[in-house]
Scaffold this motif. Structure first.
Motif, PDB file in Angstrom:
ATOM      1  N   GLU A  15       0.857  -1.185   0.000  1.00 13.49           N
ATOM      2  CA  GLU A  15       0.000   0.000   0.000  1.00 13.49           C
ATOM      3  C   GLU A  15       0.893   1.235   0.000  1.00 13.49           C
ATOM      4  O   GLU A  15       1.658   1.463   0.933  1.00 13.49           O
ATOM      5  CB  GLU A  15      -0.903   0.008   1.238  1.00 13.49           C
ATOM      6  CG  GLU A  15      -1.932  -1.114   1.280  1.00 13.49           C
ATOM      7  CD  GLU A  15      -3.079  -0.881   0.312  1.00 13.49           C
ATOM      8  OE1 GLU A  15      -3.201   0.255  -0.192  1.00 13.49           O
ATOM      9  OE2 GLU A  15      -3.838  -1.835   0.063  1.00 13.49           O
ATOM     10  N   PHE A  16       0.819   2.034  -1.052  1.00 15.51           N
ATOM     11  CA  PHE A  16       1.614   3.253  -1.127  1.00 15.51           C
ATOM     12  C   PHE A  16       0.880   4.251  -2.013  1.00 15.51           C
ATOM     13  O   PHE A  16      -0.002   3.888  -2.810  1.00 15.51           O
ATOM     14  CB  PHE A  16       3.021   2.979  -1.671  1.00 15.51           C
ATOM     15  CG  PHE A  16       3.045   2.299  -3.016  1.00 15.51           C
ATOM     16  CD1 PHE A  16       3.047   3.038  -4.187  1.00 15.51           C
ATOM     17  CD2 PHE A  16       3.071   0.915  -3.104  1.00 15.51           C
ATOM     18  CE1 PHE A  16       3.072   2.422  -5.419  1.00 15.51           C
ATOM     19  CE2 PHE A  16       3.096   0.279  -4.341  1.00 15.51           C
ATOM     20  CZ  PHE A  16       3.092   1.032  -5.495  1.00 15.51           C
ATOM     21  N   ARG A  17       1.233   5.516  -1.856  1.00 19.20           N
ATOM     22  CA  ARG A  17       0.575   6.572  -2.600  1.00 19.20           C
ATOM     23  C   ARG A  17       0.877   6.434  -4.095  1.00 19.20           C
ATOM     24  O   ARG A  17       2.030   6.298  -4.498  1.00 19.20           O
ATOM     25  CB  ARG A  17       1.049   7.935  -2.102  1.00 19.20           C
ATOM     26  CG  ARG A  17       0.396   9.119  -2.819  1.00 19.20           C
ATOM     27  CD  ARG A  17       0.889  10.433  -2.249  1.00 19.20           C
ATOM     28  NE  ARG A  17       0.525  10.574  -0.840  1.00 19.20           N
ATOM     29  CZ  ARG A  17       0.856  11.627  -0.086  1.00 19.20           C
ATOM     30  NH1 ARG A  17       1.567  12.620  -0.622  1.00 19.20           N
ATOM     31  NH2 ARG A  17       0.498  11.665   1.186  1.00 19.20           N
ATOM     32  N   GLY A  18      -0.170   6.462  -4.886  1.00 16.88           N
ATOM     33  CA  GLY A  18      -0.018   6.368  -6.331  1.00 16.88           C
ATOM     34  C   GLY A  18      -0.083   4.958  -6.879  1.00 16.88           C
ATOM     35  O   GLY A  18       0.060   4.771  -8.092  1.00 16.88           O
ATOM     36  N   ARG A  19      -0.316   3.964  -6.014  1.00 17.46           N
ATOM     37  CA  ARG A  19      -0.355   2.587  -6.500  1.00 17.46           C
ATOM     38  C   ARG A  19      -1.492   2.376  -7.499  1.00 17.46           C
ATOM     39  O   ARG A  19      -1.306   1.748  -8.539  1.00 17.46           O
ATOM     40  CB  ARG A  19      -0.512   1.603  -5.339  1.00 17.46           C
ATOM     41  CG  ARG A  19      -0.394   0.142  -5.757  1.00 17.46           C
ATOM     42  CD  ARG A  19      -0.770  -0.821  -4.660  1.00 17.46           C
ATOM     43  NE  ARG A  19      -2.217  -0.816  -4.440  1.00 17.46           N
ATOM     44  CZ  ARG A  19      -2.856  -1.761  -3.742  1.00 17.46           C
ATOM     45  NH1 ARG A  19      -2.172  -2.736  -3.164  1.00 17.46           N
ATOM     46  NH2 ARG A  19      -4.167  -1.707  -3.588  1.00 17.46           N
ATOM     47  N   ASP A  20      -2.671   2.907  -7.187  1.00 15.67           N
ATOM     48  CA  ASP A  20      -3.808   2.731  -8.088  1.00 15.67           C
ATOM     49  C   ASP A  20      -3.586   3.443  -9.421  1.00 15.67           C
ATOM     50  O   ASP A  20      -3.993   2.939 -10.475  1.00 15.67           O
ATOM     51  CB  ASP A  20      -5.091   3.245  -7.422  1.00 15.67           C
ATOM     52  CG  ASP A  20      -5.476   2.418  -6.215  1.00 15.67           C
ATOM     53  OD1 ASP A  20      -5.044   1.247  -6.140  1.00 15.67           O
ATOM     54  OD2 ASP A  20      -6.199   2.937  -5.341  1.00 15.67           O
ATOM     55  N   MET A  21      -2.921   4.599  -9.373  1.00 15.62           N
ATOM     56  CA  MET A  21      -2.633   5.317 -10.609  1.00 15.62           C
ATOM     57  C   MET A  21      -1.650   4.529 -11.478  1.00 15.62           C
ATOM     58  O   MET A  21      -1.799   4.466 -12.708  1.00 15.62           O
ATOM     59  CB  MET A  21      -2.068   6.699 -10.299  1.00 15.62           C
ATOM     60  CG  MET A  21      -3.094   7.666  -9.725  1.00 15.62           C
ATOM     61  SD  MET A  21      -4.441   8.008 -10.900  1.00 15.62           S
ATOM     62  CE  MET A  21      -3.538   8.737 -12.251  1.00 15.62           C
ATOM     63  N   ILE A  22      -0.669   3.913 -10.838  1.00 20.50           N
ATOM     64  CA  ILE A  22       0.289   3.110 -11.598  1.00 20.50           C
ATOM     65  C   ILE A  22      -0.409   1.891 -12.209  1.00 20.50           C
ATOM     66  O   ILE A  22      -0.175   1.545 -13.377  1.00 20.50           O
ATOM     67  CB  ILE A  22       1.457   2.670 -10.692  1.00 20.50           C
ATOM     68  CG1 ILE A  22       2.251   3.893 -10.229  1.00 20.50           C
ATOM     69  CG2 ILE A  22       2.370   1.690 -11.421  1.00 20.50           C
ATOM     70  CD1 ILE A  22       3.358   3.572  -9.246  1.00 20.50           C
ATOM     71  N   SER A  23      -1.278   1.256 -11.433  1.00 20.40           N
ATOM     72  CA  SER A  23      -2.025   0.105 -11.954  1.00 20.40           C
ATOM     73  C   SER A  23      -2.913   0.514 -13.124  1.00 20.40           C
ATOM     74  O   SER A  23      -3.024  -0.208 -14.121  1.00 20.40           O
ATOM     75  CB  SER A  23      -2.862  -0.519 -10.842  1.00 20.40           C
ATOM     76  OG  SER A  23      -2.046  -0.974  -9.780  1.00 20.40           O
ATOM     77  N   PHE A  24      -3.536   1.684 -13.009  1.00 19.51           N
ATOM     78  CA  PHE A  24      -4.365   2.186 -14.107  1.00 19.51           C
ATOM     79  C   PHE A  24      -3.514   2.484 -15.339  1.00 19.51           C
ATOM     80  O   PHE A  24      -3.920   2.195 -16.478  1.00 19.51           O
ATOM     81  CB  PHE A  24      -5.122   3.433 -13.658  1.00 19.51           C
ATOM     82  CG  PHE A  24      -5.981   4.040 -14.725  1.00 19.51           C
ATOM     83  CD1 PHE A  24      -7.173   3.452 -15.093  1.00 19.51           C
ATOM     84  CD2 PHE A  24      -5.583   5.210 -15.369  1.00 19.51           C
ATOM     85  CE1 PHE A  24      -7.970   4.008 -16.090  1.00 19.51           C
ATOM     86  CE2 PHE A  24      -6.367   5.772 -16.365  1.00 19.51           C
ATOM     87  CZ  PHE A  24      -7.564   5.171 -16.726  1.00 19.51           C
TER      88      PHE A  24
END
Length: 281
Positions: free
Chosen positions: A109-118
């Motif tokens: 869990e880290f900031r920007g993980r969902d953006m990187i996955s997207f």
């Protein structure tokens, strides 16, 4: 055996033979003498609406095609080793980088993980023609155009395989990692002793698929190696061999197909397991 099962078996067998016929004929023609192949290939485009005749066996069994490809004329062999080098370097880099990226995106869990996955998903949907221009500009700025690194580096973090392994690692029960952490295992040990072994089937399937991508690449060498014909892989120059018969194209085709066939047979179980796991998810 029921009648419908017999009919289905016959249909599937016929389809398999039709699919394998070009491979079988390529293997047969590779044992023809070069002069025989030249004469046979000259009959192309001379039948009008009729089909080209098939040679089911060589007139005289010969290894002369392999002799010319492997010993006498080493130009094809040089392109062959270019393909081997690009594929081996790319696969080694992907084996090191992609599982770690997938593990980080699936477990941390880290900031920007969902953006990187997207972003991975977006890059997955984009064809090579869309990403070609920014890749060329980047390689030019780094001074890597017309070098072997122009082929290897852009493929090291292929978004398709990052997404594939990330989805596989997301399916690993969290209890396994929690139990390992209770026993004192850190993230690195969890990665080595849990994530990799549990995902080995999907990793094997990814290796086989990535091998096919690297071994058969055409657009990347044409774009990234415009002035270095000596660095081109066999997948690019092989079409030139078949445009005008040289008498050795079928031996070259067998040598070109053999590594892909061996890789598929070696990873066949992993491919089937990976397909099954994908369907279950």
């Amino acid at each position: 055996m029921k009648k419908r099962h017999v009919i289905l078996w016959l249909i599937l067998t016929l389809l398999a033979l039709l699919i394998l016929l070009p491979l079988l004929l390529t293997a047969v023609y590779s044992f023809c003498a070069p002069t025989e192949i030249k004469a046979f290939m000259q009959t192309r485009n001379q039948y009008g609406t009729a089909l080209m005749e098939l040679k089911l066996r060589p007139d005289l069994f010969s290894l002369d095609q392999y002799w010319r490809v492997l010993i006498q004329d080493t130009s094809i062999l040089r392109y062959y080793f270019n393909s081997v080098g690009y594929t081996a370097a790319t696969l080694l880099g992907q084996i090191v980088i992609i599982p770690m990226l997938a593990y980080a995106l699936s477990r941390f869990e880290f900031r920007g993980r969902d953006m990187i996955s997207f972003a991975v998903i977006v890059l997955l949907l984009l064809p090579f023609q869309v990403t070609m221009v920014p890749t060329v500009l980047t390689l030019r700025r780094l001074g890597l155009m017309d070098t072997m690194w122009a082929i290897i580096l852009p493929s090291l973090a292929s978004p398709f395989y990052v997404f594939l392994l990330r989805q596989s690692m997301l399916g690993i029960p969290g209890e396994l990692f929690e139990a390992a952490q209770i026993d004192g295992a850190g993230p690195a040990r969890c990665y080595v002793h849990i994530a990799l072994p549990v995902s080995h089937a999907m990793i094997g399937a990814a290796v086989a698929l990535s091998f096919a991508d690297c071994w058969n690449m055409v657009e990347q060498p044409l774009v990234f190696l415009p002035n270095r014909s000596d660095l081109q892989p066999l997948s690019v120059v092989f079409n030139q061999l078949s445009q005008e018969s040289t008498g050795v194209e079928f031996a070259g085709a067998v040598l070109y197909l053999l590594p892909a066939l061996l890789i598929y047979l070696f990873f066949q179980d992993d491919i089937m397991t990976g397909i099954t796991l994908s369907e279950m998810k």
